[in-house]
Design an enzyme around this catalytic site. Structure first.
Site, PDB file in Angstrom:
ATOM      1  N   TYR A 107       0.825  -1.216   0.000  1.00 47.18           N
ATOM      2  CA  TYR A 107       0.000   0.000   0.000  1.00 47.18           C
ATOM      3  C   TYR A 107       0.859   1.267   0.000  1.00 47.18           C
ATOM      4  O   TYR A 107       0.702   2.126  -0.878  1.00 47.18           O
ATOM      5  CB  TYR A 107      -0.958  -0.018   1.182  1.00 47.18           C
ATOM      6  CG  TYR A 107      -1.857   1.192   1.251  1.00 47.18           C
ATOM      7  CD1 TYR A 107      -2.918   1.343   0.369  1.00 47.18           C
ATOM      8  CD2 TYR A 107      -1.638   2.186   2.200  1.00 47.18           C
ATOM      9  CE1 TYR A 107      -3.745   2.454   0.428  1.00 47.18           C
ATOM     10  CE2 TYR A 107      -2.456   3.294   2.267  1.00 47.18           C
ATOM     11  CZ  TYR A 107      -3.504   3.431   1.386  1.00 47.18           C
ATOM     12  OH  TYR A 107      -4.312   4.546   1.447  1.00 47.18           O
ATOM     13  N   LYS A 111       1.439   4.089  -3.128  1.00 50.05           N
ATOM     14  CA  LYS A 111       1.160   5.510  -2.955  1.00 50.05           C
ATOM     15  C   LYS A 111       2.367   6.373  -3.325  1.00 50.05           C
ATOM     16  O   LYS A 111       2.228   7.430  -3.932  1.00 50.05           O
ATOM     17  CB  LYS A 111       0.732   5.793  -1.511  1.00 50.05           C
ATOM     18  CG  LYS A 111      -0.626   5.216  -1.133  1.00 50.05           C
ATOM     19  CD  LYS A 111      -1.740   5.813  -1.990  1.00 50.05           C
ATOM     20  CE  LYS A 111      -3.100   5.324  -1.569  1.00 50.05           C
ATOM     21  NZ  LYS A 111      -4.190   5.821  -2.424  1.00 50.05           N
ATOM     22  N   PRO A 134      -3.739  12.477   3.615  1.00 51.79           N
ATOM     23  CA  PRO A 134      -4.438  12.294   4.890  1.00 51.79           C
ATOM     24  C   PRO A 134      -3.887  11.106   5.658  1.00 51.79           C
ATOM     25  O   PRO A 134      -3.403  10.145   5.071  1.00 51.79           O
ATOM     26  CB  PRO A 134      -5.894  12.064   4.468  1.00 51.79           C
ATOM     27  CG  PRO A 134      -5.817  11.562   3.079  1.00 51.79           C
ATOM     28  CD  PRO A 134      -4.580  12.126   2.465  1.00 51.79           C
TER      29      PRO A 134
END
Length: 280
Positions: A107, A111, A134
């Protein structure tokens, strides 16, 4: 990702059936935007993002693109001691993560690659690009699918051991439990589109940094009816060792509505009951 048009106050939101996107669309409609969105969730992959950016170039009317990434692209790196204050210049260590391949390593890697590819494309094609990162996003949203980190954040109240392990993994990987309310994320997305003079670039969006131990003590006092176990955390952190301050975003004039555990969990408990995670 959201792109705003110049004349017709139009916004395009990809992943329109997702958790953050569901609330963002609601806010945009309430503000009078014409909202265009996919009917499928676009995978958070580099190619999917570049396809959207190519469409923006082709349209020729896009004022700004907002890419929503994650602080997973900032904080997933070897952390030692308690002096690891991270900022927008910090990047997760792709080589380290790819070599270790533990936990949710793919993950943060995805990103990082997504952000860098998008930034390079935007610079080459003259696109105004703001990237919001965020932290762990929580709070009530129109979306009612339980596939977010909400169950993990409520695990101290629900007693769900599997979700508690997820929460412990977040703390270990991040050096804290960084939390931001989904409403603040959406307001930040609107802010960087609507406020004049906000520069392109990367912005951390994090309401507060806490730990499992600190949160457990708070919840035990605030919600005694849930019998929160405060004796599980001998190996956890006593305090955050890698804070993620939103200084850059705040300096542009943005204000968070939820920046204490009380404000976040007052909202989360009701949402958890609605989702069936907590008993009514």
């Amino acid at each position: 990702m959201a792109a705003a048009g110049d004349r017709k106050k139009t916004a395009c939101v990809t992943g329109g059936n997702g958790y953050i996107a569901s609330l963002l669309i609601k806010m945009l409609l309430e503000k009078g935007y014409v909202v265009k969105t996919t009917k499928e969730l676009i995978e958070p992959a580099v190619q999917g993002t570049l396809n959207v950016l190519r469409s923006c170039v082709k349209a020729g009317t896009v004022k700004r693109v907002v890419l929503t990434s994650s602080t997973a692209a900032v904080s997933s790196r070897p952390l030692e001691g308690d002096g690891n204050v991270l900022d927008e210049e910090s990047w997760s260590d792709v080589e380290y993560l790819s070599a270790k391949r533990t936990g949710l390593w793919a993950y943060p890697v995805s990103k990082v690659l997504l952000e860098k590819a998008a930034s390079e494309f935007a610079e080459e094609h003259g696109i105004s690009l703001v990237t919001l990162c965020p932290s762990v996003t929580v709070g009530e949203a129109p979306d009612r699918k339980v596939y977010t980190t909400v169950p993990a954040i409520l695990s101290l109240l629900s007693g769900d051991e599997a979700e508690l392990r997820v929460l412990k993994g977040i703390e270990k990987a991040s050096g804290s439990v960084p939390l931001v309310h989904v409403q603040d994320v959406c307001l930040a997305q609107l802010f960087v589109v609507e406020k004049e003079g906000v520069p392109d670039g990367r912005y951390i969006c994090n309401g507060l940094d806490t730990t499992i131990a600190e949160t457990a003590k708070f919840l035990a006092d605030k919600y005694p009816e849930y019998n929160v176990n405060t004796d599980l955390f001998g190996e956890g952190l006593e305090k955050p060792i890698a804070p993620l301050p939103s200084t850059k975003l705040i300096n542009q004039g943005f204000q968070f509505n939820y920046n204490t555990l009380a404000e976040i969990y007052d909202d989360m408990v009701g949402y958890g009951k609605t989702l069936g995670i907590l008993p009514n």
